[in-house]
Scaffold this motif. Sequence first.
Motif, PDB file in Angstrom:
ATOM      1  N   ARG A  44      36.849  53.831  48.195  1.00 32.88           N
ATOM      2  CA  ARG A  44      35.624  53.573  46.945  1.00 32.88           C
ATOM      3  C   ARG A  44      36.036  52.960  45.517  1.00 32.88           C
ATOM      4  NH1 ARG A  44      33.474  58.679  49.466  1.00 32.88           N
ATOM      5  NH2 ARG A  44      34.758  59.290  48.022  1.00 32.88           N
ATOM      6  N   ALA A  45      37.311  53.377  44.958  1.00 35.89           N
ATOM      7  CA  ALA A  45      37.504  52.666  44.345  1.00 35.89           C
ATOM      8  C   ALA A  45      38.642  51.536  43.969  1.00 35.89           C
ATOM      9  CB  ALA A  45      39.353  53.806  44.049  1.00 35.89           C
ATOM     10  N   VAL A  46      38.366  50.692  45.357  1.00 35.36           N
ATOM     11  CA  VAL A  46      38.261  49.283  45.148  1.00 35.36           C
ATOM     12  C   VAL A  46      38.789  48.964  46.043  1.00 35.36           C
ATOM     13  CG1 VAL A  46      40.778  47.997  45.369  1.00 35.36           C
ATOM     14  CG2 VAL A  46      41.409  50.122  44.164  1.00 35.36           C
ATOM     15  N   VAL A  47      37.677  47.800  45.894  1.00 36.85           N
ATOM     16  CA  VAL A  47      37.021  46.624  47.340  1.00 36.85           C
ATOM     17  C   VAL A  47      38.927  46.292  47.872  1.00 36.85           C
ATOM     18  CG1 VAL A  47      35.016  46.511  45.838  1.00 36.85           C
ATOM     19  CG2 VAL A  47      36.745  44.921  45.689  1.00 36.85           C
ATOM     20  N   HIS A  48      38.066  45.571  48.652  1.00 32.55           N
ATOM     21  CA  HIS A  48      39.111  45.284  49.837  1.00 32.55           C
ATOM     22  C   HIS A  48      40.873  45.714  49.631  1.00 32.55           C
ATOM     23  CE1 HIS A  48      35.903  41.957  49.437  1.00 32.55           C
ATOM     24  NE2 HIS A  48      36.907  41.146  48.350  1.00 32.55           N
ATOM     25  N   GLU A  64      38.937  44.221  30.739  1.00 30.45           N
ATOM     26  CA  GLU A  64      39.500  43.887  31.433  1.00 30.45           C
ATOM     27  C   GLU A  64      38.956  42.632  31.953  1.00 30.45           C
ATOM     28  OE1 GLU A  64      42.849  45.181  33.055  1.00 30.45           O
ATOM     29  OE2 GLU A  64      42.363  47.677  32.791  1.00 30.45           O
ATOM     30  N   ALA A  79      49.032  46.392  42.327  1.00 22.60           N
ATOM     31  CA  ALA A  79      47.920  47.549  41.747  1.00 22.60           C
ATOM     32  C   ALA A  79      47.157  48.285  42.778  1.00 22.60           C
ATOM     33  CB  ALA A  79      47.409  46.145  41.056  1.00 22.60           C
ATOM     34  N   TYR A  98      45.824  51.824  40.688  1.00 29.15           N
ATOM     35  CA  TYR A  98      44.622  52.571  41.217  1.00 29.15           C
ATOM     36  C   TYR A  98      44.443  53.351  42.317  1.00 29.15           C
ATOM     37  CZ  TYR A  98      43.133  48.551  39.070  1.00 29.15           C
ATOM     38  OH  TYR A  98      43.212  47.456  37.685  1.00 29.15           O
ATOM     39  N   TRP A 158      35.811  43.639  38.587  1.00 29.65           N
ATOM     40  CA  TRP A 158      35.265  44.690  38.670  1.00 29.65           C
ATOM     41  C   TRP A 158      35.945  45.128  39.568  1.00 29.65           C
ATOM     42  CZ3 TRP A 158      30.090  47.746  38.655  1.00 29.65           C
ATOM     43  CH2 TRP A 158      30.172  48.641  37.645  1.00 29.65           C
ATOM     44  N   THR A 159      36.620  46.696  39.445  1.00 26.68           N
ATOM     45  CA  THR A 159      38.024  46.749  40.822  1.00 26.68           C
ATOM     46  C   THR A 159      36.669  47.359  41.849  1.00 26.68           C
ATOM     47  OG1 THR A 159      39.427  47.270  39.034  1.00 26.68           O
ATOM     48  CG2 THR A 159      39.296  48.551  41.083  1.00 26.68           C
ATOM     49  N   VAL A 160      35.825  48.187  41.257  1.00 20.22           N
ATOM     50  CA  VAL A 160      34.766  48.450  42.647  1.00 20.22           C
ATOM     51  C   VAL A 160      34.168  47.310  43.311  1.00 20.22           C
ATOM     52  CG1 VAL A 160      34.840  51.086  41.422  1.00 20.22           C
ATOM     53  CG2 VAL A 160      33.253  49.126  40.851  1.00 20.22           C
ATOM     54  N   PHE A 161      33.861  46.474  43.096  1.00 21.30           N
ATOM     55  CA  PHE A 161      33.061  45.283  43.382  1.00 21.30           C
ATOM     56  C   PHE A 161      33.488  43.741  43.465  1.00 21.30           C
ATOM     57  CE2 PHE A 161      28.858  44.119  41.341  1.00 21.30           C
ATOM     58  CZ  PHE A 161      28.414  42.578  42.313  1.00 21.30           C
ATOM     59  N   THR A 162      34.342  43.396  42.926  1.00 18.46           N
ATOM     60  CA  THR A 162      34.910  42.077  43.515  1.00 18.46           C
ATOM     61  C   THR A 162      36.239  42.029  43.609  1.00 18.46           C
ATOM     62  OG1 THR A 162      34.620  41.459  41.536  1.00 18.46           O
ATOM     63  CG2 THR A 162      33.104  40.983  42.745  1.00 18.46           C
ATOM     64  N   GLY A 163      36.898  43.313  42.589  1.00 18.98           N
ATOM     65  CA  GLY A 163      38.698  43.443  42.974  1.00 18.98           C
ATOM     66  C   GLY A 163      39.169  43.916  41.793  1.00 18.98           C
ATOM     67  N   THR A 164      40.327  43.792  41.713  1.00 23.49           N
ATOM     68  CA  THR A 164      41.117  44.311  40.323  1.00 23.49           C
ATOM     69  C   THR A 164      41.724  43.081  39.316  1.00 23.49           C
ATOM     70  OG1 THR A 164      43.823  43.805  41.551  1.00 23.49           O
ATOM     71  CG2 THR A 164      41.704  45.850  41.234  1.00 23.49           C
ATOM     72  N   PRO A 165      41.825  43.265  37.931  1.00 25.25           N
ATOM     73  CA  PRO A 165      41.946  42.420  36.920  1.00 25.25           C
ATOM     74  C   PRO A 165      43.416  41.619  37.853  1.00 25.25           C
ATOM     75  CG  PRO A 165      41.759  44.304  35.627  1.00 25.25           C
ATOM     76  CD  PRO A 165      41.150  44.898  37.733  1.00 25.25           C
ATOM     77  N   GLU A 166      44.552  42.150  38.070  1.00 27.82           N
ATOM     78  CA  GLU A 166      45.557  41.994  38.738  1.00 27.82           C
ATOM     79  C   GLU A 166      45.561  41.444  39.691  1.00 27.82           C
ATOM     80  OE1 GLU A 166      44.853  45.416  38.256  1.00 27.82           O
ATOM     81  OE2 GLU A 166      45.999  45.685  36.522  1.00 27.82           O
ATOM     82  N   ALA A 167      44.462  41.674  40.686  1.00 30.35           N
ATOM     83  CA  ALA A 167      44.802  40.399  41.583  1.00 30.35           C
ATOM     84  C   ALA A 167      43.539  39.315  41.454  1.00 30.35           C
ATOM     85  CB  ALA A 167      43.241  41.104  42.873  1.00 30.35           C
ATOM     86  N   ALA A 217      47.480  41.955  44.712  1.00 29.04           N
ATOM     87  CA  ALA A 217      46.999  42.676  44.692  1.00 29.04           C
ATOM     88  C   ALA A 217      46.430  44.177  45.690  1.00 29.04           C
ATOM     89  CB  ALA A 217      45.887  41.916  45.631  1.00 29.04           C
ATOM     90  N   HIS A 275      39.237  36.200  49.055  1.00 34.59           N
ATOM     91  CA  HIS A 275      38.415  37.138  47.585  1.00 34.59           C
ATOM     92  C   HIS A 275      38.443  36.379  46.675  1.00 34.59           C
ATOM     93  CE1 HIS A 275      38.491  40.069  51.216  1.00 34.59           C
ATOM     94  NE2 HIS A 275      39.386  40.172  51.181  1.00 34.59           N
TER      95      HIS A 275
END
Lengths: 386, 386
Positions: free
Chosen positions: A99-103, B39, A72, A77, B60-69, A69, B103
């Motif tokens: 703002r672009a990526v959570v966590h 994605e 990536a 990002y 969703w990267t800005v909300f829950t996480g990235t697809p890679e994660a 994570a 997460h």
Amino acid sequence: MTASALPDETITGYDVWHCALPVTGRRDHGIGTVAGTVEVIILRLTGESGLAGFGEASPWTVFTGTPEASFAALERYFRPLVLGRKVSERDAIMGEAARAVVHCTEAKAALDTALLDLAGKCAGKPAWSFLGEKCRESIPLSCSIASPDFDADRALLERLQADGVRIVKLKGGFRDHAFDMERIAYIRDRYPAMAIRLDYNQGLSREQALRQVPEAAGYGLDFIEQPVAAGDHRTMAELRTMIDVPLLADESVFGPEDIQRAIAEGWCDGVSVKIMKAGSLSRAQQVARMAAGAGLSAYGGDMFETGLAHLAGTHMIAATPEITLGCEFYQARYFLAEDLLAEPFPFSNGAIPVPDGPGLGIDPDMEKVQGYAVNGPGNGPGARAA
Amino acid sequence: MTASALPDETITGYDVWHCALPVTGRRDHGIGTVAGTVEVIILRLTGESGLAGFGEASPWTVFTGTPEASFAALERYFRPLVLGRKVSERDAIMGEAARAVVHCTEAKAALDTALLDLAGKCAGKPAWSFLGEKCRESIPLSCSIASPDFDADRALLERLQADGVRIVKLKGGFRDHAFDMERIAYIRDRYPAMAIRLDYNQGLSREQALRQVPEAAGYGLDFIEQPVAAGDHRTMAELRTMIDVPLLADESVFGPEDIQRAIAEGWCDGVSVKIMKAGSLSRAQQVARMAAGAGLSAYGGDMFETGLAHLAGTHMIAATPEITLGCEFYQARYFLAEDLLAEPFPFSNGAIPVPDGPGLGIDPDMEKVQGYAVNGPGNGPGARAA
């Protein structure tokens, strides 16, 4: 607080490596075990002048996130938010990354570290100079006692004693209460000059904590840290009324938002400040300042990291007088089989001297970064010195 | 609540794909934009009998996480917790997955979905039967109006009207207040039978919210959702005293821990329940039940997902009477250029009929999964029908 201005250098290069570094032993914690290797992500920003700034993300899957994570976040990002921008845009870049990526606070900390390292090299100033004034020349080191094999830790304690280290943190809650108390008694009796801290890393249930923590508090400890689950604020608050020893929060407090709540709700006496939790050096400072403003104490914690992340934490603490309980930057010296830095991470008589050279003060050895890489440019796995 | 027993099937196969699916337009939200592709991560569990269960993570990267994660959580960290285990060990497996990686609630939801799909196929029962009794035959559908180009949404509204959809949710806070009010007035005047919801997705500052939300509340809305930042509970609580329209939380409430706090602190009237936030179908149910126990309402939300994740949400809501405000499973029909499912996602006269076949009821088309894969077995990128 007077901080130096950031230089106008434009960022023209951006490279990310995922590295796996062998460790010398096993570390058990309430929430999980680390053994075999430690995985970190290394970011290199190259400026138009050819100077390079480095940063490290030190994720822990059970705590802050996975190395994948972090990789990536940085590789995909954050890259477009950084390339072509100026180092002096640090605040804007970090805000956009947040703002672009959570966590992925570890990836954000790596980006901030690399920006400050590059800024320092361009300006010929230490990284701490962009965060405020230097408030100390060195930071007392605390080393963790976390092996399931206490014989190994007995040998480590001898080494720490010889090195002048006078703070240890015992990791508890991963086997049983008797094992924890036995180890505390051993250290207290054999090394009376050693300050002892006890950290459960969320390892106790509420019921275990209500029984075990008060007994542990009778051993004359510096503080007791995070006995219960990160979200169990009720038990933290109750424990505070039962013991005279300060109760510190780690997993419960990542950033300013969390320390705000901890202060408002009164469930800790102090906090573990980590750039990998806060998401930048400035946000870590802010956590310490908010804590101190409410009478709470703070120490500088680490994750499973190399000397590069230790350096970032050292520069942060160098300009943060509110962190009064030392630091835990012991991994490079006492846990990794080999560090990534080109020179040994600074250490002198049980403390970490604050570097005064440009940037962080020491670069990673790129041959080691390439050699330990499992992903990144140069096409790991493991093409040593690509 | 009588739930069916899970079968003893042993899991012998485990495959993960990262897919990128083209969408038909652009969606603007307070916290970010989705355009080009969506994605998702697809998990396939194969049982010893040869039957397969499928699940989807819709990050969703800005909300829950990235697809890679999500991909890494499933591909590397959950795999050893699942292979060789029995489907009947669902609770234990999900507990271990929750502790193994922080997460990545979308990846955990995918795992739970695949376990229930496989369980249903082995037992010849619908997935909802493992979650309780069926409390409804169909779920009213709400479709979101989120295009920056309102002409495109005017055409969508005509299509929704013709399809019998009678609930729309306007996404606001991404341009300006006048644009939001103008669109609400248009829908209210032109489609008087349409229930209207307004969702800001954290798009407003506190000051904007205190001015704009009360005015919007005058338009006779079903509810207003998440006007301010996820952590800004103070403004949520204040807004509740200023408006007569229910104020719902989305980004502020992921799992049971968050709804517990929301209830205790009183900063919302209802909640958006999503399996991708809660981390499993059962945890999503629990959020709805806790909400209802305190008099709060709930609807079934989605992320940017395919019909496979819609099916998981549909089965969850089918056994959760506490979710009374319908669902938002519109992406497969109204947003994706092509869905992943082998048959169209169920839809009839503005509502989603609850499937009664074994498992989720419809499988993904593996040729499409392979074709849209950018990572996974069969070696994406894009080897259609590998």
